[in-house]
Design a protein around this motif. Structure first.
Motif, short mmCIF file in Angstrom:
data_model
loop_
_atom_site.label_atom_id
_atom_site.label_comp_id
_atom_site.label_asym_id
_atom_site.label_seq_id
_atom_site.Cartn_x
_atom_site.Cartn_y
_atom_site.Cartn_z
N UNK A 1 0.79 -1.21 0.07
CA UNK A 1 0.01 -0.31 0.10
C UNK A 1 0.88 1.08 0.16
N UNK A 19 7.15 -2.04 8.40
CA UNK A 19 5.72 -2.38 8.60
C UNK A 19 5.39 -3.15 9.73
N UNK A 204 -5.17 4.10 2.16
CA UNK A 204 -5.96 3.12 2.50
C UNK A 204 -7.29 3.23 1.66
N UNK A 209 -9.38 -2.99 -0.58
CA UNK A 209 -9.07 -3.93 0.52
C UNK A 209 -10.32 -5.29 0.44
N UNK A 213 -10.13 -9.43 -0.88
CA UNK A 213 -11.02 -10.52 -0.20
C UNK A 213 -11.88 -11.40 -1.16
N UNK B 1 0.04 -6.53 5.09
CA UNK B 1 -1.20 -6.52 5.97
C UNK B 1 -2.11 -7.69 6.11
N UNK B 202 -8.01 -9.12 6.24
CA UNK B 202 -7.20 -7.80 5.94
C UNK B 202 -7.24 -7.04 7.10
N UNK B 203 -6.00 -6.84 7.53
CA UNK B 203 -6.17 -6.06 9.07
C UNK B 203 -5.80 -4.62 8.53
N UNK B 204 -6.45 -3.47 8.89
CA UNK B 204 -6.08 -2.21 8.61
C UNK B 204 -5.98 -1.55 10.00
#
Lengths: 227, 227
Positions: A1, A19, A204, A209, A213, B1, B202-204
């Motif tokens: 990202x 990260x 973001x 995101x 998935x 992530x 997916x973690x933010x």
């Protein structure tokens, strides 16, 4: 990202390690709050879903804080990680764009104890400029006119900004931020920002995101899976 | 992530390619809305900040959609990317945790035209269960009791969920989701979730994202820069 900074000097930590450091710090802070004083690399690694070899390698970049057969001193490692990440002090940040997302970030309690405080909120809509927002219990700030963004950044020595405007406004806001001396930007606008070399952008994009998935959901049926 | 799915079969796309596909799709949709019908790999690559070699390599995984010397047919490539990502249809999603962040995601306009619709909102607090939320103009839904989460997921064949609870509640919500058959989770809770192999998370973590920026700010002074 991330759009990586063009390295001026190729000294330092791998980007992938950088990260992971905030995740280690977060887990250690949680262990400390539960009274844990010493932790093995295996325990810490398991808590953050990496291998202990990866963890040890990452932390070796910070200097030797572990003792073989004993583990890491939690408080010492928290201090080392905080110093490396620069969050042993509090960073003032500005949020530009006061829609639902900007407002929820302004009120997000998770920033305060991890090195950040909301310094100001900006928007361009006359109907919400001047509106008072309670960003935490008893702490109220009002939404400022984006016309004053550059001046505010310069006068208050702000180094980090968050963009939560709609996509069409994001590049223009980004340009203003960069011209005012901001080199670190987190953006939620679903558009690729163009920035000069040396400016770090963390994007973001919430729908992207979710689409990562759905790719996996989609390919399950087809038995085509990301490698 | 991402916590990577343990691949059942090692056939398919590299994970890094999968992460870029939504960005290509977003940029192409933007070009299409401006009337662009054909685009070169150089133009598209520039719009998303990757090299044209990288772009061509990524898109080659989807089959040959470009014509040398002509470029990509924008509409055809949008269709190919949408099909690959599974967003040529709309996915119902549930949001668990109706604080400021959950509410702003529920109202986030950027999901609807990118393959998603909010199917239900859940919370555990009696004082907000039953509250009506206007998630888009004229579209109102009410916040459901998290006690009914499993049943709702099963009866409505939900495949994707978003966790916006406070950290302490996240693992328990995650377990409920997984037990109800959810294999794709986006989470904003600042805690590492433990999931069985085969579940994508997916973690933010918003503060972690900011801490990656402060690392760069911090190290600028020291001239130690991520490589």
């Amino acid at each position: 990202m991330a759009q990586q900074r063009t390295p001026g000097k190729a000294v330092g930590l791998p980007a992938a390690t950088v990260e992971r450091l905030p995740i280690y710090l977060r887990a250690l802070t949680e262990f400390k709050s539960r009274g844990v004083e010493v932790i093995s690399s295996e325990e810490l690694a398991e808590a953050v879903n990496v291998t202990s070899a990866q963890l040890r390698k990452d932390l070796s970049h910070l200097g030797g804080h572990g003792t073989r057969g004993v583990g890491y001193d939690v408080a010492v490692l928290i201090q080392a990680l905080s110093a490396t990440l620069g969050v042993d002090k509090q960073w003032p940040i500005v949020i530009v764009g006061c829609g639902n997302l900007g407002m929820s970030l302004a009120k997000y309690a998770g920033f305060t104890n991890r090195g950040f405080k909301i310094s100001a909120l900006f928007d361009s809509a006359p109907e919400i400029i001047g509106k008072v927002v309670e960003i935490s219990e008893g702490q109220k700030i009002f939404i400022k006119d984006v016309a004053g963004l550059s001046t505010f950044i310069r006068e208050n020595n702000i180094q980090i900004a968050v963009i939560t405007t709609p996509a069409p406004a994001a590049q223009s806001v980004c340009d203003t931020l960069v011209n005012a001396g901001i080199y670190s930007i987190m953006t939620f606008a679903p558009v690729t920002l163009t920035v000069p070399s040396g400016v770090d952008v963390r994007q973001i994009d919430l729908a992207s995101e979710l689409q990562i998935l759905t790719f996996h959901e989609q390919t399950k049926a087809n038995e085509v899976i990301a490698i």
